[in-house]
Design a protein around this motif. Structure first.
Motif, PDB file in Angstrom:
ATOM      1  N   LEU A 240      -1.649   0.984  -5.690  1.00 11.74           N
ATOM      2  CA  LEU A 240      -1.130   0.430  -6.942  1.00 11.74           C
ATOM      3  C   LEU A 240       0.782   0.626  -7.698  1.00 11.74           C
ATOM      4  N   ASP A 241       0.890   1.587  -7.075  1.00 16.82           N
ATOM      5  CA  ASP A 241       2.603   2.539  -7.658  1.00 16.82           C
ATOM      6  C   ASP A 241       2.924   1.844  -6.437  1.00 16.82           C
ATOM      7  N   ALA A 242       2.148   1.540  -5.155  1.00 18.64           N
ATOM      8  CA  ALA A 242       3.583   1.168  -4.144  1.00 18.64           C
ATOM      9  C   ALA A 242       3.644  -0.882  -4.623  1.00 18.64           C
ATOM     10  N   GLN A 243       2.449  -1.332  -5.055  1.00 16.12           N
ATOM     11  CA  GLN A 243       3.226  -2.415  -5.112  1.00 16.12           C
ATOM     12  C   GLN A 243       3.902  -2.467  -6.770  1.00 16.12           C
ATOM     13  N   VAL A 244       3.362  -1.900  -7.528  1.00 19.02           N
ATOM     14  CA  VAL A 244       3.707  -2.188  -8.500  1.00 19.02           C
ATOM     15  C   VAL A 244       6.058  -2.020  -8.651  1.00 19.02           C
TER      16      VAL A 244
ATOM     17  N   SER B 272       0.720  -1.482   0.154  1.00 14.31           N
ATOM     18  CA  SER B 272       0.430  -0.157  -0.390  1.00 14.31           C
ATOM     19  C   SER B 272       0.838   1.110  -0.341  1.00 14.31           C
ATOM     20  N   ALA B 273       0.431   2.578  -0.248  1.00 12.70           N
ATOM     21  CA  ALA B 273       1.382   3.903  -0.623  1.00 12.70           C
ATOM     22  C   ALA B 273       0.915   4.132   0.703  1.00 12.70           C
ATOM     23  N   GLY B 274       0.231   3.702   1.693  1.00 15.82           N
ATOM     24  CA  GLY B 274       0.734   3.453   3.031  1.00 15.82           C
ATOM     25  C   GLY B 274       1.831   3.220   3.793  1.00 15.82           C
ATOM     26  N   ALA B 275       2.283   2.283   3.489  1.00 23.66           N
ATOM     27  CA  ALA B 275       3.188   1.790   3.261  1.00 23.66           C
ATOM     28  C   ALA B 275       5.295   2.366   3.221  1.00 23.66           C
ATOM     29  N   LEU B 276       4.745   3.039   2.297  1.00 24.14           N
ATOM     30  CA  LEU B 276       5.642   3.583   1.684  1.00 24.14           C
ATOM     31  C   LEU B 276       5.879   5.047   2.508  1.00 24.14           C
TER      32      LEU B 276
ATOM     33  N   SER C 224      -2.454  -4.920 -16.836  1.00 20.43           N
ATOM     34  CA  SER C 224      -1.736  -4.969 -17.927  1.00 20.43           C
ATOM     35  C   SER C 224      -0.348  -4.714 -17.988  1.00 20.43           C
ATOM     36  N   LEU C 225       0.246  -4.980 -19.201  1.00 24.61           N
ATOM     37  CA  LEU C 225       1.674  -4.175 -18.764  1.00 24.61           C
ATOM     38  C   LEU C 225       2.476  -3.322 -19.891  1.00 24.61           C
ATOM     39  N   ARG C 226       0.568  -2.798 -19.968  1.00 25.74           N
ATOM     40  CA  ARG C 226       0.915  -1.223 -20.894  1.00 25.74           C
ATOM     41  C   ARG C 226       1.017   0.024 -19.500  1.00 25.74           C
ATOM     42  N   THR C 227      -0.076  -0.915 -18.323  1.00 29.94           N
ATOM     43  CA  THR C 227       0.029  -0.189 -17.355  1.00 29.94           C
ATOM     44  C   THR C 227       0.715  -0.194 -16.075  1.00 29.94           C
ATOM     45  N   VAL C 228       1.742  -1.483 -15.900  1.00 23.55           N
ATOM     46  CA  VAL C 228       2.996  -1.544 -15.367  1.00 23.55           C
ATOM     47  C   VAL C 228       4.044  -0.074 -15.415  1.00 23.55           C
TER      48      VAL C 228
END
Length: 355
Positions: free
Chosen positions: A265-269, A252-256, A289-293
């Motif tokens: 999703l940004d945090a997971q990527v 999660s974003a809160g873990a960063l 999707s690959l494009r999203t990543v």
């Protein structure tokens, strides 16, 4: 619950629960209510009467009434608690005797050999159930023991559970991103490493189990059960060294820390990217999707002000984006991004199958 906690048989527990729900009943009437042979119910009622859970009606001795649960069951509960206290005292005494005996262990007694997959599984299960403080686990490919060897109640008992998962397990037989997120939410501490040197399971820094061989036939060949010794100290030091080098896992974003304008999703990527997974592997793990990543990684590089993945990883480390979890280990630092799984729910632990 009555049968598990208070030592009643399932039939006794069912009969008592039914008897509580009626004013009184003859053995024949109770037999009809619990769908059991009347002669068997007579014996059950006799045992309940002996335990103080049932009594004959004053107005009609052929009928039975339930003793008040609040008083009758509390007496049984106190008796069981006393028995458990005595068992705990006996356990402490035996543990002291065992520790005194281990001081005099010879070289040949420091390590025992466990033969066969089932024996290994049973040893892991048994020492895990007896854990008091901490479990440390290397999870390495290949996995060749299918069932769940993780005691789901360990976290609930306050046991610290640390797992290092080898990156090669992603996308294959190992735990998925969702399973690791769920494990972390339940209290496990999970990190990812490029490789781990061996399969290893350490409990309370007192016992370790390691395979004899590094191949897929290791479980068939057997494993080593290592008792307190300089060898065990070396295995513990190896785990701690690998733990410090492994990559934390944010879900999660809160873990960063210190990372503006990102979502979960940004945090997971970012987490999966820092473990060395390819974009396609990340997309598969996150079911996107690959494009999203690729777009998310570009966004993260823009935030960091860098031009490639290597620079992104360096910046993340230097800026301490994962530092909150790296320096963690206590309950306050554990992720809670999905609801904790109850004891009655089946979940797959990140350290589920270490053999």
């Amino acid at each position: 619950m009555l049968s598990d906690v208070l030592g009643l048989t399932p039939e006794e527990a069912d009969a008592y629960r039914t008897l509580v729900s009626v004013a009184s009943a003859t053995p024949a009437e109770l037999a009809g209510l619990v769908d059991c042979d009347a002669r068997r119910v007579v014996r059950i009622l006799s045992r309940l009467e002996g335990r103080g859970l049932a009594a004959r009606s004053l107005g009609d001795t052929t009928r039975f009434v339930a003793s008040p649960p609040a008083s009758a069951l509390r007496a049984l509960l106190i008796q069981r608690q006393n028995e458990l206290n005595l068992a705990e005292l006996e356990l402490d005494s035996l543990d002291e005797i065992y520790r005194a005996a281990t001081i005099g262990r010879g070289v040949t007694e420091v390590v025992d050999v466990i033969h066969g997959t089932e024996a290994i599984r049973e040893h892991v299960r048994r020492i895990q159930l007896g854990a008091r403080q901490e479990i440390m686990n290397f999870v390495k490919a290949p996995l060749f023991s299918p069932g769940n060897m993780t005691d789901d109640t360990a976290i609930e008992r306050g046991i610290r559970y640390r797992v290092i998962v080898e990156r090669a397990l992603f996308g294959g037989e190992g735990p998925s991103f969702g399973e690791i997120a769920q494990a972390q939410a339940s209290g496990e501490e999970v990190r990812i490493a490029d490789t781990v040197p061996l399969k290893l399971f350490i409990v309370d820094r007192e016992l370790a189990i390691a395979p004899l061989l590094g191949s897929a036939n290791a479980a068939k060949a057997g494993a080593l059960l290592v008792h307190e010794s300089s060898l065990l100290d070396a295995l513990i030091a190896l785990f701690e060294s690998e733990w410090n080098r492994a990559t934390s896992f944010a879900t999660s974003a809160g873990a960063l820390r210190n990372v503006p304008a990102i979502d979960d999703l940004d945090a997971q990527v970012l987490s999966l990217s820092l473990t060395g997974l390819t974009d396609q592997a990340i997309a598969t793990q996150l079911r996107t999707s690959l494009r999203t990543v690729q777009r998310r990684i570009r966004h993260l590089m823009d935030i960091a002000g860098v031009h490639n993945r290597m620079q992104l990883g360096f910046h993340a480390a230097r800026a301490g984006w994962l530092e909150a979890e790296q320096n963690g280990g206590g309950a306050a630092s554990r992720l809670r991004v999905v609801p904790p799984v109850s004891a009655t729910t089946t979940r797959r632990s990140a350290g589920q199958a270490c053999w």
